[in-house]
Enzyme design. Structure first.
Site, PDB file in Angstrom:
ATOM      1  N   SER A  97       6.771  -2.443  -4.806  1.00 30.49           N
ATOM      2  CA  SER A  97       6.934  -3.825  -4.355  1.00 30.49           C
ATOM      3  C   SER A  97       8.357  -4.243  -4.033  1.00 30.49           C
ATOM      4  O   SER A  97       8.571  -5.333  -3.508  1.00 30.49           O
ATOM      5  CB  SER A  97       6.362  -4.787  -5.401  1.00 30.49           C
ATOM      6  OG  SER A  97       4.974  -4.869  -5.259  1.00 30.49           O
ATOM      7  N   PHE A 161     -11.884  -0.881  -5.092  1.00 31.36           N
ATOM      8  CA  PHE A 161     -10.632  -0.340  -4.576  1.00 31.36           C
ATOM      9  C   PHE A 161      -9.877   0.373  -5.696  1.00 31.36           C
ATOM     10  O   PHE A 161      -9.345   1.468  -5.511  1.00 31.36           O
ATOM     11  CB  PHE A 161      -9.770  -1.470  -4.003  1.00 31.36           C
ATOM     12  CG  PHE A 161      -8.584  -0.986  -3.221  1.00 31.36           C
ATOM     13  CD1 PHE A 161      -8.668  -0.788  -1.854  1.00 31.36           C
ATOM     14  CD2 PHE A 161      -7.366  -0.729  -3.842  1.00 31.36           C
ATOM     15  CE1 PHE A 161      -7.570  -0.343  -1.122  1.00 31.36           C
ATOM     16  CE2 PHE A 161      -6.271  -0.279  -3.137  1.00 31.36           C
ATOM     17  CZ  PHE A 161      -6.378  -0.084  -1.763  1.00 31.36           C
ATOM     18  N   SER A 204      -0.085 -11.466  -5.209  1.00 36.25           N
ATOM     19  CA  SER A 204      -1.113 -10.849  -4.372  1.00 36.25           C
ATOM     20  C   SER A 204      -0.469  -9.944  -3.331  1.00 36.25           C
ATOM     21  O   SER A 204       0.293 -10.401  -2.477  1.00 36.25           O
ATOM     22  CB  SER A 204      -1.952 -11.922  -3.664  1.00 36.25           C
ATOM     23  OG  SER A 204      -2.850 -11.328  -2.742  1.00 36.25           O
ATOM     24  N   GLY A 347       8.828  -2.813  -8.896  1.00 32.55           N
ATOM     25  CA  GLY A 347       7.651  -2.343  -8.210  1.00 32.55           C
ATOM     26  C   GLY A 347       7.138  -1.048  -8.791  1.00 32.55           C
ATOM     27  O   GLY A 347       7.860  -0.324  -9.469  1.00 32.55           O
TER      28      GLY A 347
END
Length: 411
Positions: A97, A161, A204, A347
């Site tokens: 991230s 997922f 998100s 991240g």
């Protein structure tokens, strides 16, 4: 300083990043680019925190700090558990991230050029993409994508997922699948919104997949092309790349390891090779610690954005349950136990957890990576690096910053 900024995020697929597992490797002597002893180099606490992560079970760590005294690097543990090869300060790794700050920077540059407004609706740029199950793209703004107040469901929180791409049976069958941004958004659109746009906050990854799609619509080029042209090239980030569908890591690099499970026990898998299209503009980037220091330092010093856009990026919203962390536009503001504020992002992606932060003036930066995703206290490393100078005693006792700690992985 982690606040569910990982790919799985709030799902029940807990890859147990906060749980301690058996040590995978003994800490190796730390090295550095500036000759100094552990007692006098100013980073002794940081080194100890990294070595503690290895003792807790992280196979290997690499870190680089840059401040007014110069550049310092250290490693501990191994980059390859099979051969025992050490990690290096120049290791490339998947940064997850941290990609989001680069994406946000591009959109803010486009705003400065008058090509887009952050208050434009998503519908204006991506007509018909955010719709159904209670979604209305006319009510969601680009700004709300960037600060996670859109209410759009996180596609990596989808249970199917998660089983397909994060647990062992699914990952080992599907690790080389290619997914398009529209595939990822479609997963999110099968779920109702988390809340009405602008009324709350929830991390998100879908927000940043959409942000990457907006960049393409505005510029006619992919987000990867724009990041390369606007950031990687001008800052000479020679270790930073957007791999697209390339499954390998560039050299030098170590291996990446995961339990691919909901617990920190059980077998450890080598997950180094994977198709990062499952992360897209939410987390596909590869970099090294020196490049991340350079990027965040340049960003906070105003080298990449005009003052107005940098101020927008630094305008934050609160995060419920994390009183010491606020989220801006792809940038987190974390208040440490000693009162110091650091700006940056963290991240994770399979087998790789990373953090990159800098002080508000961009003059003291730290970036580091763990090549395992089931253990290790990243908060303690950041606390030691930035609070030891304040205490003058090698840093405060290792602790988790309230409201933080390592949540589930990734991005």
């Amino acid at each position: 300083m982690r606040v569910r900024t990982t790919l799985v995020g709030a799902t029940a697929l807990l890859l147990a990043a906060a749980l301690a597992g058996p040590a995978a490797a003994a800490a190796r002597p730390a090295g550095g680019t500036r000759a100094a002893t552990a007692a006098t180099d100013g980073h002794a606490g940081t080194r100890r925190a990294l070595q503690e992560a290895v003792r807790a079970g992280v196979p290997g760590v690499t870190a680089t700090a840059k401040d007014t005294h110069g550049t310092w690097s250290t490693t501990a543990g191994v980059g390859d558990v099979r051969t025992g090869a050490p990690r290096t300060a120049a290791d490339r790794y998947r940064v997850g991230s941290i990609t989001k700050t680069f994406v946000s920077t591009v959109l803010l540059q486009l705003e400065a050029e008058g090509r887009i407004s952050l208050d434009d609706s998503v519908e204006k740029w991506l007509p018909g993409v955010v719709h159904g199950h209670g979604y209305d793209g006319r009510r969601v703004t680009v700004r709300q994508l960037l600060n996670h107040t859109s209410g759009i469901y996180n596609y990596t929180a989808d249970e199917d997922f998660g089983r397909t791409y994060f647990l062992a049976d699914g990952f080992l069958r599907h690790r080389y699948d290619t997914l398009t941004p529209r595939d990822l958004v479609a997963v999110a659109m099968r779920h109702r919104p988390d809340f009405a746009p602008g009324t709350s906050w929830n991390y998100s990854n879908t927000n940043y997949v959409l942000a990457g799609m907006v960049i393409r619509k505005v510029t006619g080029h992919s987000y990867a092309t724009e990041i390369d042209r606007r950031i990687i090239g001008p800052l000479h980030l020679t270790a930073t790349s957007l791999p697209g569908t390339r499954v390998t890591l560039p050299r030098p690099s170590g291996r990446a390891y995961s339990k691919l499970a909901e617990t920190a026990t059980g077998p450890t898998y080598d997950v180094t090779t994977l198709n990062p299209s499952l992360a897209s503009s939410a987390g596909e980037m590869i970099s090294d610690s020196a490049d991340l220091d350079r990027f965040y330092g340049a960003l906070l010093r105003g080298r990449l954005l005009p003052p107005r856009q940098l101020e927008e990026m630094r305008t934050t919203v609160k995060i419920d349950g994390a009183p010491d962390i606020r989220y801006g536009l792809g940038l987190m503001d974390t208040r440490l136990s000693c009162g110091v504020h650091v700006w940056g992002h963290d991240g994770g992606i399979h087998g790789s957890t990373s953090s990159a932060v800098t002080t508000a003036d961009g003059r003291h930066s730290l970036a580091f990576n763990f090549n395992g995703d089931w253990t290790g206290d990243q908060s303690a490393v950041i606390e030691k690096e930035f609070c030891q100078a304040v205490s003058g005693l090698g840093g405060p006792d290792t602790r988790r910053v309230p409201g933080t700690g390592n949540p589930p992985l990734p991005f």
